[in-house]
Design a protein around this motif. Structure first.
Motif, short mmCIF file in Angstrom:
data_model
loop_
_atom_site.label_atom_id
_atom_site.label_comp_id
_atom_site.label_asym_id
_atom_site.label_seq_id
_atom_site.Cartn_x
_atom_site.Cartn_y
_atom_site.Cartn_z
N MET A 173 -15.52 -70.34 54.53
CA MET A 173 -14.74 -70.84 55.30
C MET A 173 -15.46 -70.65 56.58
SD MET A 173 -10.56 -71.50 55.00
CE MET A 173 -10.33 -72.69 56.40
N VAL A 174 -15.52 -69.07 57.33
CA VAL A 174 -16.44 -68.61 58.37
C VAL A 174 -17.35 -68.82 57.77
CG1 VAL A 174 -17.00 -66.33 59.09
CG2 VAL A 174 -14.43 -66.88 58.67
N ASP A 175 -18.36 -68.48 57.30
CA ASP A 175 -19.81 -69.27 56.73
C ASP A 175 -19.72 -70.35 57.02
OD1 ASP A 175 -20.75 -66.90 56.39
OD2 ASP A 175 -20.47 -66.14 54.94
N GLY A 176 -19.07 -71.84 56.47
CA GLY A 176 -18.51 -72.88 56.32
C GLY A 176 -18.91 -73.21 57.93
N TYR A 177 -18.36 -72.93 58.92
CA TYR A 177 -17.72 -72.78 59.82
C TYR A 177 -19.09 -73.04 60.68
CZ TYR A 177 -12.88 -74.40 59.53
OH TYR A 177 -12.18 -74.63 59.04
N ALA A 178 -19.51 -71.63 60.69
CA ALA A 178 -20.94 -70.99 61.04
C ALA A 178 -22.34 -71.96 60.65
CB ALA A 178 -21.32 -69.88 61.19
N ARG A 179 -22.45 -72.53 59.46
CA ARG A 179 -23.59 -73.55 58.82
C ARG A 179 -23.07 -75.23 59.88
NH1 ARG A 179 -22.25 -70.85 53.74
NH2 ARG A 179 -20.80 -72.82 53.17
N ARG A 180 -22.06 -75.56 60.00
CA ARG A 180 -21.80 -76.70 60.20
C ARG A 180 -21.99 -77.19 61.77
NH1 ARG A 180 -17.50 -76.71 56.26
NH2 ARG A 180 -15.68 -76.33 57.82
N SER A 181 -21.50 -75.85 62.79
CA SER A 181 -21.96 -75.67 63.74
C SER A 181 -22.72 -74.54 64.48
CB SER A 181 -20.47 -75.31 64.90
OG SER A 181 -20.99 -75.74 66.61
N GLU A 182 -23.70 -74.83 65.17
CA GLU A 182 -24.30 -73.44 66.28
C GLU A 182 -23.41 -72.76 67.08
OE1 GLU A 182 -26.50 -76.43 69.45
OE2 GLU A 182 -27.68 -74.84 68.21
N ARG A 183 -22.16 -73.67 66.96
CA ARG A 183 -21.24 -72.69 68.13
C ARG A 183 -20.36 -71.37 67.41
NH1 ARG A 183 -18.36 -77.23 71.70
NH2 ARG A 183 -17.66 -78.34 70.26
N VAL A 184 -20.33 -71.29 66.69
CA VAL A 184 -19.39 -70.43 65.75
C VAL A 184 -20.66 -69.34 65.39
CG1 VAL A 184 -18.00 -70.50 63.07
CG2 VAL A 184 -18.29 -72.70 64.12
N VAL A 185 -20.20 -68.18 65.83
CA VAL A 185 -20.51 -66.94 65.04
C VAL A 185 -19.44 -66.47 64.39
CG1 VAL A 185 -21.63 -64.37 65.95
CG2 VAL A 185 -21.43 -66.37 67.43
N ALA A 186 -20.23 -66.42 62.70
CA ALA A 186 -19.93 -65.71 62.32
C ALA A 186 -19.88 -63.94 61.44
CB ALA A 186 -20.30 -66.23 60.50
N ILE A 187 -18.75 -63.34 61.13
CA ILE A 187 -19.14 -61.55 61.52
C ILE A 187 -18.51 -61.30 60.31
CG2 ILE A 187 -18.96 -59.50 62.53
CD1 ILE A 187 -19.04 -60.51 65.39
N HIS A 188 -19.62 -60.87 58.87
CA HIS A 188 -18.26 -60.44 57.83
C HIS A 188 -18.24 -58.42 58.20
CE1 HIS A 188 -18.24 -64.09 55.73
NE2 HIS A 188 -18.89 -64.42 56.50
N GLN A 189 -17.09 -57.79 58.19
CA GLN A 189 -17.24 -56.42 57.67
C GLN A 189 -15.69 -56.14 56.78
OE1 GLN A 189 -15.97 -55.54 61.24
NE2 GLN A 189 -13.89 -55.11 60.71
N GLU A 190 -15.68 -54.76 56.76
CA GLU A 190 -15.32 -54.08 55.76
C GLU A 190 -13.73 -53.64 56.15
OE1 GLU A 190 -16.05 -50.40 53.78
OE2 GLU A 190 -17.58 -50.93 52.75
N ASN A 191 -12.74 -53.85 55.49
CA ASN A 191 -10.89 -54.44 55.73
C ASN A 191 -10.80 -53.24 57.21
OD1 ASN A 191 -7.99 -53.58 55.33
ND2 ASN A 191 -8.32 -55.41 56.33
N ALA A 192 -11.16 -53.02 58.02
CA ALA A 192 -11.12 -51.90 59.50
C ALA A 192 -9.59 -52.03 59.94
CB ALA A 192 -12.55 -52.13 59.81
N GLY A 193 -9.33 -53.75 60.20
CA GLY A 193 -7.50 -53.91 61.18
C GLY A 193 -8.50 -54.90 62.29
N GLN A 194 -7.46 -55.22 63.10
CA GLN A 194 -7.63 -56.50 63.97
C GLN A 194 -8.36 -55.31 65.57
OE1 GLN A 194 -5.20 -59.63 65.12
NE2 GLN A 194 -3.53 -58.38 63.62
N TYR A 195 -7.94 -53.88 66.05
CA TYR A 195 -8.46 -53.99 66.78
C TYR A 195 -10.01 -53.70 66.46
CZ TYR A 195 -9.55 -50.52 70.43
OH TYR A 195 -10.52 -49.76 71.44
N LEU A 196 -10.85 -53.43 65.19
CA LEU A 196 -11.60 -52.60 64.67
C LEU A 196 -12.63 -54.83 64.71
CD1 LEU A 196 -12.17 -49.58 62.99
CD2 LEU A 196 -12.37 -50.04 65.34
N ALA A 197 -12.22 -55.22 64.16
CA ALA A 197 -12.57 -56.78 64.19
C ALA A 197 -12.59 -57.24 65.41
CB ALA A 197 -11.37 -57.26 63.15
N ARG A 198 -11.53 -56.79 66.63
CA ARG A 198 -12.32 -57.26 67.77
C ARG A 198 -12.77 -56.75 69.03
NH1 ARG A 198 -5.52 -57.13 68.08
NH2 ARG A 198 -5.17 -59.35 67.92
N ARG A 199 -13.30 -55.75 68.08
CA ARG A 199 -14.28 -54.91 69.06
C ARG A 199 -16.08 -55.45 68.55
NH1 ARG A 199 -13.60 -52.79 73.38
NH2 ARG A 199 -15.99 -52.92 73.43
#
Length: 321
Positions: free
Chosen positions: A47-73
């Motif tokens: 879904m994240v990649d789909g939104y990024a393909r459809r709109s240049e205003r969406v930035v997609a980031i993927h990471q291994e599960n690390a929790g919300q703190y590191l995801a927000r960073r």
């Protein structure tokens, strides 16, 4: 770019569409949406990649599960807006949220904008506004905000504020320090912006919609979560921050200890209420609290900051544990 909206998403396939739709439905258009797939194992990443393909205003980031703190960073590091807002993947913004915040920022480039939220269940508002403060609309003292934040859960929510993005720059706190913190990461993430903010404005409008979702991360807790719920790492970082806020008197240290004890009381009784059976209650009673509780906060002077009711509950928790 005026606003960057950072959304960490872990196994959020069910609600992410509504969350993203609330951003695209804004009546203000100068924004980017930073979606961080935190190692999801459902369809969230697709879904994240789909939104990024459809709109240049969406930035997609993927990471291994690390929790919300590191995801927000990770989201902050990839953002480019003048101001940051944070949105959980199962929550939504009101359609006029960004336009109202922008209007108050056009009057002055505030460092922080505080606003309200509401709880929603099945699309219906539940209860009154949350995040209210005892102040009229307009400028509020940053010193008062720091004091309320330092000694209580008040103002903990990361979501009920808009932050000037450069307040997060050059953060020298090791983010891996909070890789196992899953329930107090909001407070840890706000220490730096609250340290460097010079001014703050209060907008008493409900702009954020919290979804009451029994399947959310915040509802899935048990005895194994006690170290994270107690937040010792966060309290220690808060303690080291207090001198920078001018809150380092003996009274301030007692108030911090009292806050720690109130958090302990809340953690214990929440787990007790949520225990599904006698086995879980037995596990709670047998938990080695002495290995978790920070003894420096258990001093009699800290206990004296508790109300009689709180002191009774503290004694009951210690006796039952």
């Amino acid at each position: 770019m005026r606003f960057s909206i950072v959304v960490p998403a872990y196994n959020a396939q069910r609600w992410l569409g509504d969350c993203v739709a609330s951003v695209f439905g804004q009546d203000f258009g100068d924004w980017e949406l930073v979606l961080v797939d935190d190692g999801s194992v459902d369809g969230t990443g697709v879904m994240v990649d789909g939104y990024a393909r459809r709109s240049e205003r969406v930035v997609a980031i993927h990471q291994e599960n690390a929790g919300q703190y590191l995801a927000r960073r990770a989201g902050i590091n990839r953002s480019s807006g003048d101001y940051l807002l944070f949105l959980d993947s199962d929550d939504e913004l009101e359609p006029n949220a960004l336009s109202l915040i922008d209007a108050i920022l056009c009057e002055r480039d505030w460092d922080l904008v505080l606003f309200h939220g509401r709880f929603f269940r099945h699309g219906m508002a539940v209860g009154g506004p949350i995040g209210t403060i005892a102040a009229p609309a307009g400028q509020v003292s940053i010193e008062d905000i720091r004091r309320a934040f330092a000694f209580s859960h008040s103002l903990n929510s990361l979501f009920l504020k808009a932050y000037r993005r450069d307040l997060f720059c050059d953060d020298d706190v090791d983010p891996l320090r909070f890789s196992n913190v899953r329930h107090a990461e909001d407070k840890a993430m706000q220490l730096r912006p609250l340290t460097y903010a010079q001014d703050c404005v209060y907008l008493p409008r409900a702009l954020y919609r919290y979804r009451l979702n029994e399947q959310s991360v915040s509802h899935d807790i048990g005895v194994s979560d006690i170290p994270s719920l107690m937040g010792n790492e966060v309290f220690n970082l808060l303690s080291s921050t207090l001198p920078q806020w001018g809150l380092d008197t003996p009274k301030d240290r007692r108030l911090l200890g009292g806050y720690y004890l109130r958090n302990y009381i809340e953690v214990y009784f929440n787990l007790r209420r949520s225990a599904a059976d006698r086995g879980e209650l037995r596990e709670l009673r047998r938990y080695p609290w002495r290995d978790v509780l920070e003894r420096g906060y258990l001093r009699p002077s800290c206990l004296l900051t508790l109300s009689p009711r709180e002191l009774f509950k503290y004694c009951l928790a210690r006796l039952c544990a």
